[in-house]
Scaffold this active site. Structure first.
Site, short mmCIF file in Angstrom:
data_model
loop_
_atom_site.label_atom_id
_atom_site.label_comp_id
_atom_site.label_asym_id
_atom_site.label_seq_id
_atom_site.Cartn_x
_atom_site.Cartn_y
_atom_site.Cartn_z
CG ASP A 53 -1.74 1.19 1.41
OD1 ASP A 53 -2.37 1.61 0.42
OD2 ASP A 53 -1.77 1.73 2.52
CG ASP A 67 -1.67 7.63 0.74
OD1 ASP A 67 -1.00 8.68 0.77
OD2 ASP A 67 -2.26 7.23 -0.28
CB THR A 109 -2.07 3.39 -3.51
OG1 THR A 109 -2.59 4.50 -2.77
CG2 THR A 109 -1.80 3.84 -4.94
CB SER A 110 -7.34 3.75 -1.83
OG SER A 110 -7.61 2.43 -1.43
CE LYS A 154 -5.61 -1.05 -1.27
NZ LYS A 154 -4.39 -0.45 -0.67
CG ASP A 193 -1.99 2.13 6.66
OD1 ASP A 193 -2.43 3.14 7.23
OD2 ASP A 193 -2.20 1.87 5.46
#
Length: 220
Positions: free
Chosen positions: A17, A19, A111-112, A143, A168
């Protein structure tokens, strides 16, 4: 908080991921969300809680169904792509990526964040832009749906159950587990996520801790 029970050589690829995992963008996200919430008279703390590890379009219909998800996402992405203040690397993240490069380990990012946001944040902090960078635009479902990790594994020419994911957030960990990945949870916020799950193979506060374990115990 340091626990590691994995062999890097057992995996075909590593998926990060971004962030909260490679870099801390919490302050930058708060600045942008605060401006957006002020415009729409929304509770910034509620928005921050809902967006942790998720795309805005995945929760906006529940939060504010009167708003146009495409327009609001475009506004937020444009603002975040310009907000260079308040982003810092997770300690040891650069060294972790260098270690993977030296080992010849295949790795990518899922990543989102939107593509322009991800590339700006990585570039600003001097991270390499991986060939496999799966961002919000690439998936139909964000996600905790596993699509991010399934797609990253596919582009890394790996099977999801032969990938090690670093995450995270609760949504991110759920997505990686649903894809079949083994998971290392990064940061204090995830300390109590899935406490007994057999595919959570590590819990670290930052990468300095995991690099120390690799050096001391020979985890490879």
């Amino acid at each position: 908080m340091v626990s590691c029970a994995f062999d890097l050589d057992a995996y075909q690829a590593v998926i990060f991921d971004m962030d909260g995992t490679l870099l801390d963008s919490a302050d930058a996200i708060r600045q942008v969300c605060s401006r957006w919430c002020a415009i729409h008279q929304l509770d910034v703390e509620q928005v921050l809680a809902m967006c942790h590890g998720s795309r805005i379009r995945d929760f906006l219909p529940e939060l504010a169904p009167h708003l146009d998800a495409d327009l609001e996402e475009a506004w937020l992405n444009a603002e975040e792509a310009e907000e260079t203040n308040g982003i810092v690397p997770i300690e040891g993240a650069h060294a972790m990526l260098r270690l993977l490069e030296l080992r010849g380990t295949n790795w990518g990012i899922a990543t989102s964040s939107a593509g322009p946001v991800a590339r700006m944040r990585l570039g600003t902090l001097g991270f390499p832009i991986p060939q496999v960078l799966i961002t919000a635009e690439y998936v139909k479902r964000g996600k905790p749906d596993p699509e991010h990790f399934e797609l990253a594994a596919k582009h890394l020419n790996a099977e999801p159950d032969r990938c090690l994911a670093f995450e995270d957030s609760a949504n991110g960990v759920a997505a990686a587990l649903a894809a079949g990945c083994d998971v290392v949870v990064v940061g204090e916020a995830g300390q109590y996520l899935y406490p007994q799950h057999q595919r959570i193979v590590g819990r670290i506060s930052d990468y300095q801790s995991i690099l120390a374990v690799i050096e001391q115990t020979g985890v490879r």
